[in-house]
Design a protein around this motif. Structure first.
Motif, PDB file in Angstrom:
ATOM      1  N   VAL A  55       0.842  -1.200   0.000  1.00 30.47           N
ATOM      2  CA  VAL A  55       0.000   0.000   0.000  1.00 30.47           C
ATOM      3  C   VAL A  55       0.881   1.255   0.000  1.00 30.47           C
ATOM      4  CG1 VAL A  55      -1.651   1.352   1.362  1.00 30.47           C
ATOM      5  CG2 VAL A  55      -1.962  -1.117   1.112  1.00 30.47           C
ATOM      6  N   VAL A  56       1.917   1.248   0.823  1.00 28.95           N
ATOM      7  CA  VAL A  56       2.831   2.385   0.882  1.00 28.95           C
ATOM      8  C   VAL A  56       3.592   2.510  -0.438  1.00 28.95           C
ATOM      9  CG1 VAL A  56       4.717   3.460   2.169  1.00 28.95           C
ATOM     10  CG2 VAL A  56       3.022   2.068   3.379  1.00 28.95           C
ATOM     11  N   ASP A  57       4.038   1.397  -0.996  1.00 24.70           N
ATOM     12  CA  ASP A  57       4.713   1.416  -2.300  1.00 24.70           C
ATOM     13  C   ASP A  57       3.848   2.102  -3.352  1.00 24.70           C
ATOM     14  OD1 ASP A  57       6.923   0.039  -1.360  1.00 24.70           O
ATOM     15  OD2 ASP A  57       6.251  -1.920  -2.075  1.00 24.70           O
ATOM     16  N   TYR A  58       2.597   1.664  -3.433  1.00 22.53           N
ATOM     17  CA  TYR A  58       1.705   2.193  -4.464  1.00 22.53           C
ATOM     18  C   TYR A  58       1.398   3.674  -4.236  1.00 22.53           C
ATOM     19  CZ  TYR A  58       0.673  -2.387  -6.562  1.00 22.53           C
ATOM     20  OH  TYR A  58       0.762  -3.578  -7.227  1.00 22.53           O
ATOM     21  N   ALA A  59       1.215   4.071  -2.983  1.00 15.20           N
ATOM     22  CA  ALA A  59       0.925   5.479  -2.693  1.00 15.20           C
ATOM     23  C   ALA A  59       2.115   6.355  -3.075  1.00 15.20           C
ATOM     24  CB  ALA A  59       0.578   5.648  -1.218  1.00 15.20           C
ATOM     25  N   ILE A  60       3.323   5.906  -2.744  1.00 11.55           N
ATOM     26  CA  ILE A  60       4.520   6.669  -3.120  1.00 11.55           C
ATOM     27  C   ILE A  60       4.645   6.746  -4.643  1.00 11.55           C
ATOM     28  CG2 ILE A  60       7.053   6.652  -3.075  1.00 11.55           C
ATOM     29  CD1 ILE A  60       6.887   5.437  -0.268  1.00 11.55           C
ATOM     30  N   LYS A  61       4.363   5.629  -5.317  1.00 11.66           N
ATOM     31  CA  LYS A  61       4.446   5.598  -6.782  1.00 11.66           C
ATOM     32  C   LYS A  61       3.481   6.608  -7.397  1.00 11.66           C
ATOM     33  CE  LYS A  61       4.774   2.117 -10.460  1.00 11.66           C
ATOM     34  NZ  LYS A  61       4.583   0.686 -10.784  1.00 11.66           N
ATOM     35  N   ALA A  62       2.253   6.649  -6.884  1.00 16.42           N
ATOM     36  CA  ALA A  62       1.268   7.622  -7.373  1.00 16.42           C
ATOM     37  C   ALA A  62       1.729   9.040  -7.074  1.00 16.42           C
ATOM     38  CB  ALA A  62      -0.091   7.353  -6.734  1.00 16.42           C
ATOM     39  N   GLY A  63       2.265   9.249  -5.866  1.00 15.41           N
ATOM     40  CA  GLY A  63       2.724  10.579  -5.495  1.00 15.41           C
ATOM     41  C   GLY A  63       3.856  11.074  -6.385  1.00 15.41           C
ATOM     42  N   LEU A  64       4.821  10.219  -6.675  1.00 14.85           N
ATOM     43  CA  LEU A  64       5.922  10.615  -7.550  1.00 14.85           C
ATOM     44  C   LEU A  64       5.426  10.926  -8.957  1.00 14.85           C
ATOM     45  CD1 LEU A  64       8.639   8.012  -6.438  1.00 14.85           C
ATOM     46  CD2 LEU A  64       8.606  10.463  -5.922  1.00 14.85           C
ATOM     47  N   ALA A  65       4.455  10.138  -9.437  1.00 15.05           N
ATOM     48  CA  ALA A  65       3.892  10.379 -10.776  1.00 15.05           C
ATOM     49  C   ALA A  65       3.137  11.702 -10.836  1.00 15.05           C
ATOM     50  CB  ALA A  65       2.971   9.229 -11.171  1.00 15.05           C
ATOM     51  N   MET A  66       2.707  12.194  -9.660  1.00 14.74           N
ATOM     52  CA  MET A  66       2.003  13.480  -9.595  1.00 14.74           C
ATOM     53  C   MET A  66       2.891  14.575  -9.018  1.00 14.74           C
ATOM     54  SD  MET A  66      -1.766  12.197  -8.393  1.00 14.74           S
ATOM     55  CE  MET A  66      -2.213  10.488  -8.745  1.00 14.74           C
ATOM     56  N   ASN A  67       4.203  14.359  -9.110  1.00 12.42           N
ATOM     57  CA  ASN A  67       5.191  15.384  -8.767  1.00 12.42           C
ATOM     58  C   ASN A  67       5.133  15.829  -7.307  1.00 12.42           C
ATOM     59  OD1 ASN A  67       6.044  15.849 -11.702  1.00 12.42           O
ATOM     60  ND2 ASN A  67       3.860  16.299 -11.794  1.00 12.42           N
ATOM     61  N   CYS A  68       4.798  14.906  -6.405  1.00 15.93           N
ATOM     62  CA  CYS A  68       4.713  15.222  -4.977  1.00 15.93           C
ATOM     63  C   CYS A  68       6.062  15.012  -4.299  1.00 15.93           C
ATOM     64  CB  CYS A  68       3.684  14.319  -4.285  1.00 15.93           C
ATOM     65  SG  CYS A  68       1.973  14.609  -4.772  1.00 15.93           S
ATOM     66  N   SER A  69       6.234  15.680  -3.160  1.00 19.78           N
ATOM     67  CA  SER A  69       7.341  15.350  -2.270  1.00 19.78           C
ATOM     68  C   SER A  69       6.843  14.256  -1.326  1.00 19.78           C
ATOM     69  CB  SER A  69       7.794  16.579  -1.484  1.00 19.78           C
ATOM     70  OG  SER A  69       6.732  17.090  -0.701  1.00 19.78           O
ATOM     71  N   ILE A  70       7.735  13.346  -0.947  1.00 15.38           N
ATOM     72  CA  ILE A  70       7.362  12.198  -0.129  1.00 15.38           C
ATOM     73  C   ILE A  70       7.767  12.453   1.329  1.00 15.38           C
ATOM     74  CG2 ILE A  70       7.570   9.701   0.153  1.00 15.38           C
ATOM     75  CD1 ILE A  70       6.271  10.655  -2.513  1.00 15.38           C
ATOM     76  N   THR A  71       6.815  12.279   2.224  1.00 14.61           N
ATOM     77  CA  THR A  71       7.074  12.477   3.650  1.00 14.61           C
ATOM     78  C   THR A  71       7.969  11.351   4.155  1.00 14.61           C
ATOM     79  OG1 THR A  71       4.910  13.531   3.915  1.00 14.61           O
ATOM     80  CG2 THR A  71       5.985  12.731   5.919  1.00 14.61           C
ATOM     81  N   ARG A  72       9.117  11.714   4.730  1.00 14.71           N
ATOM     82  CA  ARG A  72      10.083  10.700   5.149  1.00 14.71           C
ATOM     83  C   ARG A  72       9.728  10.081   6.499  1.00 14.71           C
ATOM     84  NH1 ARG A  72      11.304  11.486   0.340  1.00 14.71           N
ATOM     85  NH2 ARG A  72      13.439  11.338  -0.424  1.00 14.71           N
ATOM     86  N   TYR A  73       9.041  10.812   7.351  1.00 17.37           N
ATOM     87  CA  TYR A  73       8.638  10.263   8.648  1.00 17.37           C
ATOM     88  C   TYR A  73       7.175  10.634   8.860  1.00 17.37           C
ATOM     89  CZ  TYR A  73       8.686   9.036  13.611  1.00 17.37           C
ATOM     90  OH  TYR A  73       8.420   8.459  14.830  1.00 17.37           O
ATOM     91  N   GLY A  74       6.301   9.648   8.783  1.00 19.65           N
ATOM     92  CA  GLY A  74       4.876   9.901   8.901  1.00 19.65           C
ATOM     93  C   GLY A  74       4.211   8.951   9.872  1.00 19.65           C
ATOM     94  N   LYS A  75       2.935   9.085   9.984  1.00 18.25           N
ATOM     95  CA  LYS A  75       2.159   8.243  10.897  1.00 18.25           C
ATOM     96  C   LYS A  75       0.765   8.086  10.335  1.00 18.25           C
ATOM     97  CE  LYS A  75       0.799  12.243  13.709  1.00 18.25           C
ATOM     98  NZ  LYS A  75      -0.584  12.351  13.256  1.00 18.25           N
ATOM     99  N   GLN A  76      -0.056   7.315  11.031  1.00 14.42           N
ATOM    100  CA  GLN A  76      -1.464   7.172  10.681  1.00 14.42           C
ATOM    101  C   GLN A  76      -2.311   7.637  11.866  1.00 14.42           C
ATOM    102  OE1 GLN A  76      -2.008   3.335   8.158  1.00 14.42           O
ATOM    103  NE2 GLN A  76      -0.048   3.157   9.196  1.00 14.42           N
ATOM    104  N   ASP A  77      -3.543   8.017  11.562  1.00 14.40           N
ATOM    105  CA  ASP A  77      -4.401   8.627  12.573  1.00 14.40           C
ATOM    106  C   ASP A  77      -5.781   7.995  12.556  1.00 14.40           C
ATOM    107  OD1 ASP A  77      -2.735  11.234  13.349  1.00 14.40           O
ATOM    108  OD2 ASP A  77      -2.619  10.980  11.173  1.00 14.40           O
ATOM    109  N   ARG A  78      -6.462   8.128  13.685  1.00 12.67           N
ATOM    110  CA  ARG A  78      -7.844   7.670  13.775  1.00 12.67           C
ATOM    111  C   ARG A  78      -8.789   8.835  13.479  1.00 12.67           C
ATOM    112  NH1 ARG A  78      -8.518   3.403  18.868  1.00 12.67           N
ATOM    113  NH2 ARG A  78      -6.879   1.954  18.158  1.00 12.67           N
ATOM    114  N   LYS A  79      -9.676   8.600  12.538  1.00 15.20           N
ATOM    115  CA  LYS A  79     -10.717   9.574  12.194  1.00 15.20           C
ATOM    116  C   LYS A  79     -12.024   9.025  12.761  1.00 15.20           C
ATOM    117  CE  LYS A  79     -12.794  11.682   8.043  1.00 15.20           C
ATOM    118  NZ  LYS A  79     -12.759  11.684   6.563  1.00 15.20           N
ATOM    119  N   ASN A  80     -12.547   9.674  13.770  1.00 16.63           N
ATOM    120  CA  ASN A  80     -13.662   9.120  14.533  1.00 16.63           C
ATOM    121  C   ASN A  80     -15.016   9.613  14.016  1.00 16.63           C
ATOM    122  OD1 ASN A  80     -12.250   7.831  17.103  1.00 16.63           O
ATOM    123  ND2 ASN A  80     -11.195   9.756  16.632  1.00 16.63           N
ATOM    124  N   TYR A  81     -15.842   8.688  13.614  1.00 20.94           N
ATOM    125  CA  TYR A  81     -17.245   9.003  13.325  1.00 20.94           C
ATOM    126  C   TYR A  81     -18.040   7.715  13.375  1.00 20.94           C
ATOM    127  CZ  TYR A  81     -16.497   7.432   8.431  1.00 20.94           C
ATOM    128  OH  TYR A  81     -16.210   6.713   7.302  1.00 20.94           O
TER     129      TYR A  81
END
Length: 477
Positions: A55-81
């Motif tokens: 999943v991370v591989d594919y997200a980075i691949k999409a981001g690079l194809a869309m000229n994004c900078s890649i976050t080197r240290y990230g996390k995930q969060d809970r979205k409550n609803y």
């Protein structure tokens, strides 16, 4: 008052991984309800998620194809609803540290290139699906889709019309297809978008109040929803009213949107860091390894078609909008067919037949070699253009060698000058007035005579040979 439309999009794309984002269940469309589930994706107490690296591989691949900078240290969060299709009562997403940031996509609108900013691309899990029983007045929950990996692509508010938004969505879809991170099957919900739209008086810097329309799963519906929302907000403002910040549901059958809920901001979701997952640490080596796997992208391919094959910019844009169409084009040209001729067939009669069968662009049931053989039959004078259209229709029904279809349907063109000269003389003898009109300088008379010869030959006469023989005979008459 005249208003300027301001549009931003939030596009959700399902990633084409074998398993879900936090468990080992199959990531596969369909199946009996609640058969692609386990205690993790159905939210059972005490279960722990494990992030799928692909999943991370594919997200980075999409981001690079869309000229994004890649976050080197990230996390995930809970979205409550709370909603019945979300068994945990929270969604694991990303809040302040998305995986990809600050990118852009260039789109071609009315012959001009416009750059649309990409604010962020983050990973998250999908929710389940509610199946509504209108007769029993009840809803049933299918959790097969729970935990399916998504990327959410959020644009800057850079779009200024529904048409620009449509072109952006088509361009984005082609990038996702080229990088092979998503199958983009909108009919299966693999690609869907939320539309944020506001109006502001022309010349005003400050944005108007936006309204959001959720889970639109076709480009046509997206355009219709934006056109409707433009009119709705303009009417409110023209009447002296105030546009409320709302989340609205688009009804594509009725062609209207209705209010789902009022003002909603990030703090309403009470985001906090996901405690059951480790941080995402992305090394430079990881990024470069993924970058090296990115194929030729649509804009690069478009430039190549214009430069290498001399195709018009419009042709190149249409061909490269679908990876399958572009691959088919390349394969046919590699067999020796003229690029412009192949382009004309793909953009014209072939695209028409695909649309009539409600297929996706590039859903061509016969091989590139068949198209090359069909083009050869025309260029050799074996069949006419009108006969070629009949062969093409037959290829869509039963792919086989075009020469066999020509033989079975009796479509071969008559090019024998001796046989055709007899027809020319016969038609001239039957139409002396048209011959006299031609001799008097009325060129249209020749067109009439050609038509009569084609009728006599039952459409099988070679038009080029007929025109040559007829002109020679008329000039000598």
């Amino acid at each position: 008052m005249k208003y300027e439309t301001v549009i931003g999009l939030e596009v959700h794309a399902e990633l084409k991984t074998n398993t879900k984002i936090y468990c080992g269940c199959k990531n596969e469309f369909g199946g009996e309800p609640n058969t692609h589930t386990c205690p993790i994706c159905s939210g059972m107490p005490g279960t722990l998620p494990v992030l799928n690296k692909k999943v991370v591989d594919y997200a980075i691949k999409a981001g690079l194809a869309m000229n994004c900078s890649i976050t080197r240290y990230g996390k995930q969060d809970r979205k409550n609803y709370f909603y019945p299709d979300l068994p945990k009562a929270y969604q694991i997403s990303q809040f302040d540290l998305p995986l990809c940031q600050n990118g852009y996509i260039d789109i071609l609108v009315e012959g001009e290139t416009k750059r649309i900013g990409i604010t962020r691309i983050h990973i998250e899990e999908d929710a389940g699906k509610l199946v509504h029983d209108d007769y029993g007045n009840s809803s049933m929950a299918d959790y097969n889709r729970c935990g399916v990996p998504l990327i959410e692509i959020v644009t800057e508010p850079d779009l200024r019309s529904p048409e620009e938004a449509r072109v952006f969505l088509e361009t984005l879809k082609s990038i996702l297809e080229y990088t092979e991170v998503s199958d983009c099957k909108m009919q299966e919900g693999s690609l869907r978008c939320d539309v944020n739209l506001s109006l502001r008086p022309e010349g005003q810097e400050e944005y108007g109040t936006r309204c959001e329309m959720k889970n639109i799963n076709s480009f046509r519906a997206a355009v219709r929803s934006m056109e409707y929302e433009q009119r709705r907000q303009a009417e409110v403002l023209d009447d002296g009213g105030v546009v409320d910040q709302e989340t609205r549901r688009w009804d594509d059958v009725k062609g209207i949107s209705t209010v789902m809920r009022t003002k909603e901001d990030a703090h309403d979701y009470r985001y906090f860091p996901e405690p059951d997952l480790l941080p995402i640490v992305v090394s430079d080596e990881w990024v470069e390894e993924i970058r090296s796997s990115i194929p030729e992208l649509p804009d690069q391919r478009r430039a190549r078609y214009v430069e290498e094959y001399g195709l018009p910019e419009y042709d190149a844009f249409i061909l490269t909008s679908s990876k399958k169409t572009a691959d088919y084009f390349d394969a046919t040209v590699s067999l020796g067919a003229a690029p412009k001729t192949v382009s004309n067939w793909l953009m014209g009669d072939i695209a028409k037949l695909v649309n009539e069968r409600e297929g996706e662009p590039g859903d061509i049931p016969f091989e590139p070699a068949h198209l090359k053989a069909l083009i050869d039959l025309i260029e050799k004078g074996t069949i006419s253009n009108s006969a070629a259209k009949k062969v093409l229709a037959a290829l869509f029904e039963n792919p086989e060698e075009p020469a066999k279809i020509v033989e079975k349907l009796g479509l071969s063109q008559v090019s024998d000058e001796g046989a055709l000269m007899q027809m020319v003389q016969e038609v001239m003898a039957q139409n002396p007035q048209s011959v006299a009109d031609y001799k008097a300088g009325k060129d249209k008379a020749m067109g009439f005579l050609v038509g009569q010869i084609m009728r006599v030959s039952k459409g099988k006469a070679n038009p080029q040979v007929i025109n040559k023989l007829l002109k020679e005979a008329l000039d000598q008459a």
